[in-house]
Design a protein around this motif. Structure first.
Motif, PDB file in Angstrom:
ATOM      1  N   ARG A 159       8.874  -2.089 -12.849  1.00 46.05           N
ATOM      2  CA  ARG A 159       8.583  -0.869 -12.072  1.00 46.05           C
ATOM      3  C   ARG A 159       9.663  -0.581 -11.051  1.00 46.05           C
ATOM      4  O   ARG A 159      10.083   0.565 -10.872  1.00 46.05           O
ATOM      5  CB  ARG A 159       7.228  -1.003 -11.373  1.00 46.05           C
ATOM      6  CG  ARG A 159       6.063  -0.828 -12.319  1.00 46.05           C
ATOM      7  CD  ARG A 159       4.729  -1.019 -11.637  1.00 46.05           C
ATOM      8  NE  ARG A 159       4.557  -0.104 -10.519  1.00 46.05           N
ATOM      9  CZ  ARG A 159       3.727  -0.351  -9.503  1.00 46.05           C
ATOM     10  NH1 ARG A 159       3.017  -1.460  -9.462  1.00 46.05           N
ATOM     11  NH2 ARG A 159       3.610   0.516  -8.516  1.00 46.05           N
ATOM     12  N   ARG A 180      -8.575   0.398  -5.317  1.00 43.02           N
ATOM     13  CA  ARG A 180      -8.851  -0.956  -5.815  1.00 43.02           C
ATOM     14  C   ARG A 180      -7.672  -1.863  -5.468  1.00 43.02           C
ATOM     15  O   ARG A 180      -6.544  -1.418  -5.360  1.00 43.02           O
ATOM     16  CB  ARG A 180      -9.061  -0.947  -7.321  1.00 43.02           C
ATOM     17  CG  ARG A 180     -10.254  -0.130  -7.752  1.00 43.02           C
ATOM     18  CD  ARG A 180     -10.545  -0.356  -9.231  1.00 43.02           C
ATOM     19  NE  ARG A 180     -11.550   0.551  -9.709  1.00 43.02           N
ATOM     20  CZ  ARG A 180     -12.863   0.368  -9.569  1.00 43.02           C
ATOM     21  NH1 ARG A 180     -13.305  -0.688  -8.948  1.00 43.02           N
ATOM     22  NH2 ARG A 180     -13.723   1.247 -10.036  1.00 43.02           N
ATOM     23  N   CYS A 213      -0.508  -8.177  -8.770  1.00 42.53           N
ATOM     24  CA  CYS A 213       0.681  -7.731  -9.498  1.00 42.53           C
ATOM     25  C   CYS A 213       1.356  -8.905 -10.193  1.00 42.53           C
ATOM     26  O   CYS A 213       1.505  -9.984  -9.621  1.00 42.53           O
ATOM     27  CB  CYS A 213       1.670  -7.084  -8.539  1.00 42.53           C
ATOM     28  SG  CYS A 213       1.036  -5.622  -7.711  1.00 42.53           S
ATOM     29  N   THR A 269       0.831  -1.201   0.000  1.00 45.16           N
ATOM     30  CA  THR A 269       0.000   0.000   0.000  1.00 45.16           C
ATOM     31  C   THR A 269       0.867   1.253   0.000  1.00 45.16           C
ATOM     32  O   THR A 269       2.071   1.197   0.261  1.00 45.16           O
ATOM     33  CB  THR A 269      -0.906   0.039   1.249  1.00 45.16           C
ATOM     34  OG1 THR A 269      -0.092   0.102   2.416  1.00 45.16           O
ATOM     35  CG2 THR A 269      -1.812  -1.174   1.317  1.00 45.16           C
ATOM     36  N   TYR A 278      -0.352  -8.279  -4.113  1.00 40.14           N
ATOM     37  CA  TYR A 278      -1.427  -7.371  -4.486  1.00 40.14           C
ATOM     38  C   TYR A 278      -1.018  -5.957  -4.117  1.00 40.14           C
ATOM     39  O   TYR A 278      -0.215  -5.744  -3.215  1.00 40.14           O
ATOM     40  CB  TYR A 278      -2.733  -7.733  -3.773  1.00 40.14           C
ATOM     41  CG  TYR A 278      -3.281  -9.059  -4.191  1.00 40.14           C
ATOM     42  CD1 TYR A 278      -4.179  -9.152  -5.247  1.00 40.14           C
ATOM     43  CD2 TYR A 278      -2.899 -10.224  -3.555  1.00 40.14           C
ATOM     44  CE1 TYR A 278      -4.686 -10.385  -5.645  1.00 40.14           C
ATOM     45  CE2 TYR A 278      -3.392 -11.460  -3.945  1.00 40.14           C
ATOM     46  CZ  TYR A 278      -4.287 -11.532  -4.991  1.00 40.14           C
ATOM     47  OH  TYR A 278      -4.773 -12.737  -5.390  1.00 40.14           O
ATOM     48  N   GLU A 279      -1.614  -5.022  -4.814  1.00 42.40           N
ATOM     49  CA  GLU A 279      -1.356  -3.612  -4.547  1.00 42.40           C
ATOM     50  C   GLU A 279      -2.686  -2.903  -4.367  1.00 42.40           C
ATOM     51  O   GLU A 279      -3.636  -3.144  -5.108  1.00 42.40           O
ATOM     52  CB  GLU A 279      -0.590  -3.017  -5.726  1.00 42.40           C
ATOM     53  CG  GLU A 279      -0.177  -1.592  -5.552  1.00 42.40           C
ATOM     54  CD  GLU A 279       0.688  -1.102  -6.702  1.00 42.40           C
ATOM     55  OE1 GLU A 279       1.536  -0.251  -6.431  1.00 42.40           O
ATOM     56  OE2 GLU A 279       0.505  -1.547  -7.845  1.00 42.40           O
ATOM     57  N   TYR A 280      -2.759  -2.057  -3.359  1.00 41.98           N
ATOM     58  CA  TYR A 280      -3.936  -1.210  -3.161  1.00 41.98           C
ATOM     59  C   TYR A 280      -3.660   0.078  -3.920  1.00 41.98           C
ATOM     60  O   TYR A 280      -2.745   0.822  -3.577  1.00 41.98           O
ATOM     61  CB  TYR A 280      -4.160  -0.944  -1.675  1.00 41.98           C
ATOM     62  CG  TYR A 280      -5.456  -0.254  -1.369  1.00 41.98           C
ATOM     63  CD1 TYR A 280      -6.665  -0.892  -1.581  1.00 41.98           C
ATOM     64  CD2 TYR A 280      -5.469   1.038  -0.862  1.00 41.98           C
ATOM     65  CE1 TYR A 280      -7.869  -0.251  -1.286  1.00 41.98           C
ATOM     66  CE2 TYR A 280      -6.659   1.678  -0.568  1.00 41.98           C
ATOM     67  CZ  TYR A 280      -7.851   1.022  -0.784  1.00 41.98           C
ATOM     68  OH  TYR A 280      -9.041   1.651  -0.497  1.00 41.98           O
ATOM     69  N   THR A 281      -4.396   0.318  -4.973  1.00 43.58           N
ATOM     70  CA  THR A 281      -4.108   1.418  -5.887  1.00 43.58           C
ATOM     71  C   THR A 281      -4.679   2.746  -5.407  1.00 43.58           C
ATOM     72  O   THR A 281      -5.507   2.792  -4.490  1.00 43.58           O
ATOM     73  CB  THR A 281      -4.677   1.124  -7.290  1.00 43.58           C
ATOM     74  OG1 THR A 281      -6.106   1.065  -7.200  1.00 43.58           O
ATOM     75  CG2 THR A 281      -4.149  -0.194  -7.841  1.00 43.58           C
ATOM     76  N   LEU A 282      -4.239   3.804  -6.054  1.00 43.00           N
ATOM     77  CA  LEU A 282      -4.708   5.150  -5.697  1.00 43.00           C
ATOM     78  C   LEU A 282      -6.204   5.326  -5.909  1.00 43.00           C
ATOM     79  O   LEU A 282      -6.831   6.161  -5.266  1.00 43.00           O
ATOM     80  CB  LEU A 282      -3.941   6.208  -6.499  1.00 43.00           C
ATOM     81  CG  LEU A 282      -2.453   6.304  -6.183  1.00 43.00           C
ATOM     82  CD1 LEU A 282      -1.774   7.296  -7.118  1.00 43.00           C
ATOM     83  CD2 LEU A 282      -2.228   6.701  -4.735  1.00 43.00           C
ATOM     84  N   ASN A 283      -6.793   4.551  -6.830  1.00 41.31           N
ATOM     85  CA  ASN A 283      -8.240   4.648  -7.051  1.00 41.31           C
ATOM     86  C   ASN A 283      -9.001   3.632  -6.177  1.00 41.31           C
ATOM     87  O   ASN A 283     -10.106   3.245  -6.486  1.00 41.31           O
ATOM     88  CB  ASN A 283      -8.593   4.506  -8.531  1.00 41.31           C
ATOM     89  CG  ASN A 283      -8.156   3.195  -9.117  1.00 41.31           C
ATOM     90  OD1 ASN A 283      -7.462   2.423  -8.468  1.00 41.31           O
ATOM     91  ND2 ASN A 283      -8.547   2.918 -10.349  1.00 41.31           N
ATOM     92  N   ARG A 319      -5.298  -4.831  -6.770  1.00 41.18           N
ATOM     93  CA  ARG A 319      -4.852  -5.313  -8.068  1.00 41.18           C
ATOM     94  C   ARG A 319      -3.759  -6.349  -7.856  1.00 41.18           C
ATOM     95  O   ARG A 319      -2.795  -6.131  -7.120  1.00 41.18           O
ATOM     96  CB  ARG A 319      -4.288  -4.132  -8.854  1.00 41.18           C
ATOM     97  CG  ARG A 319      -3.834  -4.429 -10.245  1.00 41.18           C
ATOM     98  CD  ARG A 319      -3.346  -3.155 -10.935  1.00 41.18           C
ATOM     99  NE  ARG A 319      -2.048  -2.720 -10.451  1.00 41.18           N
ATOM    100  CZ  ARG A 319      -0.881  -3.228 -10.849  1.00 41.18           C
ATOM    101  NH1 ARG A 319      -0.850  -4.183 -11.721  1.00 41.18           N
ATOM    102  NH2 ARG A 319       0.248  -2.763 -10.347  1.00 41.18           N
TER     103      ARG A 319
END
Length: 78
Positions: free
Chosen positions: A71, A59, A63, A28, A52-57, A61
């Motif tokens: 990245r 959600r 990886c 995060t 998994y990544e908690y995105t800025l929008n 996601r």
């Protein structure tokens, strides 16, 4: 976590022990800017954990390892 020698090594060892027991890892915030988080992601990939990544929008996601490596390399070689 401490960034000082022995304490940092102990903390990362404890963290890796916990990661090895998890089903997946959730990253995060600005995790890519954290030396500790990068080490955690590297270890998670090494032991084949889902990441998994908690995105800025706001959600979650899953990886892809190759995308993560790209990245991370881009960030490290700015």
């Amino acid at each position: 976590y401490s960034d000082q020698g022995v304490e940092r090594k102990r903390d990362m060892k404890d963290c890796k022990n916990l990661l090895s027991r998890c089903d997946a890892v959730l990253m995060t915030g600005d995790w890519i800017k954290s030396k500790g988080c990068l080490e955690e992601v590297e270890f998670a990939m090494f032991i084949n954990k889902k990441i998994y990544e908690y995105t800025l929008n706001h959600r979650f996601r899953k990886c892809d390892y190759s995308e993560l490596i790209t990245r991370i390399n881009k960030f490290l070689h700015k």
